[in-house]
Every structure is written in C-alpha cells, then in structure tokens.
Design an enzyme around this catalytic site. Sequence first.
Site, PDB file in Angstrom:
ATOM      1  N   GLU A 178       0.795  -1.242   0.000  1.00  0.00           N
ATOM      2  CA  GLU A 178       0.000   0.000   0.000  1.00  0.00           C
ATOM      3  C   GLU A 178       0.826   1.290   0.000  1.00  0.00           C
ATOM      4  OE1 GLU A 178      -2.718  -0.336   3.305  1.00  0.00           O
ATOM      5  OE2 GLU A 178      -3.683  -2.106   2.502  1.00  0.00           O
ATOM      6  N   ASN A 225       2.218  -5.161  -3.182  1.00  0.00           N
ATOM      7  CA  ASN A 225       0.818  -5.523  -2.897  1.00  0.00           C
ATOM      8  C   ASN A 225      -0.005  -4.268  -2.592  1.00  0.00           C
ATOM      9  OD1 ASN A 225      -1.067  -7.753  -2.279  1.00  0.00           O
ATOM     10  ND2 ASN A 225      -0.993  -6.994  -0.167  1.00  0.00           N
ATOM     11  N   HIS A 261     -10.230  -6.440  -1.985  1.00  0.00           N
ATOM     12  CA  HIS A 261     -11.266  -6.181  -0.974  1.00  0.00           C
ATOM     13  C   HIS A 261     -12.435  -5.488  -1.678  1.00  0.00           C
ATOM     14  CE1 HIS A 261      -8.801  -7.394   2.382  1.00  0.00           C
ATOM     15  NE2 HIS A 261      -7.823  -6.610   1.981  1.00  0.00           N
ATOM     16  N   GLU A 289      -5.986 -10.887  -1.062  1.00  0.00           N
ATOM     17  CA  GLU A 289      -6.785 -10.656   0.158  1.00  0.00           C
ATOM     18  C   GLU A 289      -8.271 -10.565  -0.173  1.00  0.00           C
ATOM     19  OE1 GLU A 289      -5.304  -7.285   2.404  1.00  0.00           O
ATOM     20  OE2 GLU A 289      -3.223  -7.720   1.917  1.00  0.00           O
ATOM     21  N   ASP A 291     -12.065 -10.468  -0.281  1.00  0.00           N
ATOM     22  CA  ASP A 291     -13.322 -10.603   0.455  1.00  0.00           C
ATOM     23  C   ASP A 291     -14.342  -9.713  -0.246  1.00  0.00           C
ATOM     24  OD1 ASP A 291     -12.448  -8.084   1.481  1.00  0.00           O
ATOM     25  OD2 ASP A 291     -12.070  -8.883   3.488  1.00  0.00           O
TER      26      ASP A 291
END
Length: 390
Positions: A178, A225, A261, A289, A291
């Site tokens: 990030e 990432n 996400h 990651e 979701d």
Amino acid sequence: MRIRRSLVVAALAAATLAVAPAAAFASPGGGTAPIGPGAHLTATQPSLRVLSMRSGLKVGTAVNMDLYGSDAAYTRIVDQQFNTVTPENVMKWQLVEPTQGTYDWAAADRLVAGARAHHQLVRGHTLVWHNQLPSWLSTDGVTTSFSPQQVRDLLHKHVVDEVTHFRGQIWQWDVVNEAFNDDGTPRQDIFFKAYQALGLDPLGYIADAFRWAHQADPHALLFYNDYNLEFTGAKSNAVYAFVQQLQAQHVPIAGVGFQGHLDTQYGFPDLQNNLQRFAALGLKVALTEVDVRTFVQPDPAKPGSYTDIPLTPALQATQESYWTQTLQACLAVKQCISYTVWGVADSNSWIPGVFAGEGAALLFDDSLQPKPQYQDLRHVLWTTKAPRRV
Ligand code: XIL
C-alpha cells in the site's frame, strides 16, 4: 463434519460429472475424494485445494493465529481447504518486534510449521507498510522520533532480519504494501519522508527493500501488494508506471498482488484487464486478500450491532457473482498464480470492525458452515477450462 447435500451441491455434482475425468485425488488432510462416475460430493469435499489441482492455481486463506491450533473446526478448514496460507497479522512489524531489538517469531513460526505439515505454501505478509508499525517506531505511520538515517537503517535491519529468519520457507513475500494513494500519488509515510529528507529518491525505499529482501532469500518471489489496483484508474495506472521503473532499474520484483477487498456498492472492477496488463510486463500477479463485503441486517438483540446476514437477497446474489468473477479473472490469466481469501469465516473477518454496517464478506458463516459463495468457487474451479500454471 458431515453435512447433508444441498441443492447447490447437487447442481455442482451434476456439472462435475459432465466434465470430470475419472480420477481420484488424495485430499491432503481430508481423506480421499473420488471424482468422476460414481463421485460422491459432500458439502465440503472435494475441497478447494483438490479442485484447484485442475489449473494449478493455488487457493489460500489468511490465517488468524489466535484461532489456528486452538479452534478445531477453524483449523480443520484451513488445513483441508487451502494449499497456501498467509498470516493475517503475525508477520507484521508490530507483531514480530514489539520492543525494539527483541523479536518474537513464535506465532509466525507456528504458522510456517502448520503449512509445512499440511503441504501448503506460505505468502509472507508484509515487510514494509505504514500500518501496524511497532509503537516504538511510529504510532501513526507518518511521524517518528527517529532521524531519517535511523529510519533507513531500521528498515534495512527489519527487512534483512525477517527475511533471513524465514529463508527458504516463504513462497511469495509482500515486500511493500500500500505505498500509493487512491489518487495515484505516493503515500507520504515515514519511509518516504526519511528518503526525501536524506536527499534520495523518496520512493527509493521500495527499491531498497526489494534488493535487501532478495539478498536475504534469493528464491522467494517478491511482490508489491495494494488495494484498488483491480479498477483501472489513477492508482492502478500509477503503480503500473512505477513497477516498470523498478524493472528498468533491475529491482528484483517478481509480482504484483491485487488485494481484492470488494464491496457490492462499488460495482465489479475490470479486474481481468488489470491482471492482464501487469502480467504483460513479465510479472506474476496474484489475488492476495479477497473478500466481498455488503450491507448486513442489524442485530435485533443488540442495538447498534449487526448480523452477518446480507440486507437483501439481491445483495447476496451480487456477492456471489463477485466471488465467481474474481476467481474466473484470475484463472483466465496464466500468470495469476494464487487466489487468497482474507479469512475463513464471517465471525473472524476484519470487515465489521472497519466498515460499520457491512459484513458477510467471507466463504464460511459465523458457525463455520460453508456459504453459497464457497460452493460458487468450487464450481468455478471445477468447470473452468483454464491455462495451467507454470
Ligand atoms: C488487517 C487484518 O485483517 C486485521 O486483523 C488487522 O487488525 C488490520 O489488518 N490490507 C492488508 C491487510 O494488507 O494486512 C489488512 O489486514 C487488511 C487490509
């Protein structure tokens, strides 16, 4: 855990029988799952990891080490369903060096040992991030009492010590997490500001971190990432340009991680195009990651609290379509080597704590029972004709 076959599973069985070669896969930790004529499919067998063998795409989960090894049902799902694992927290700087100069590797070592015992690959997460820094270094990610030179030296020591500790045991490292804002500008965290104050390229901390990590473990695949790379836009474009600069400087970057996400209120991103354009640079890509959160029903028993039940059946349907599409996008791009979901069950997801009124973001429900989205992923793995991973 034996669960009665649901209609969804019956439909999967029918689809499976239509395309399945007659074969029996040994399901690590989960017994044998015969596939083909006479196949018997239960609600969780064959597992995601068995079904993933068709394409060679690794399917993973983030693991909460407070639950792994102590909650039997949780642990069984991690061991049986996935062939790669990511520590949800325990490799972060705050957790491995809570006191300056004193390392605590215990929980992370336990994760690596569990992975080895269950033939799983490990995604190391994460070496350089503005969040979850130890409080002795920074409480907000943007200020620190250390001098710029000290920050650079501390970063060097942290990267080298952590990568060395796990040398040979990590498949992919999220070296930097990030580093860009949504508008495409670099995040001005303590590392950026230290390099700037030293008169260096402010983003040089990223190239340094990759080089130091590579020296400490030349075999690990080193990843950048980030979130929102899934959508074409200022951030994805900025990272796309930046990784090309790293490549031009011969920085040992192997891949880019797309966190994934997603939220039903923002629409489904042009994910496959973005995976494809990064892959075309000669990089591996991964969904790291995933979701899919949505608005959930309030809990009538506890005012101000929420359940993990989507507000409407339409939102549940949208979630399912997002899960299906994320996996299809990854499968379609040969360089997409892993697909990791950010946690096991809704009851242990980070979402409700961060996004008020949202939840239901994972594959298993609060009772650790598989949700329709889990069956959707199995269906995609088994029915999609995907290029084999190298
Ligand atoms: C989250 C964890 O899930 C939480 O348990 C923790 O409190 C905060 O961090 N992007 C990342 C992950 O790269 O490390 C974050 O994980 C979620 C967002």
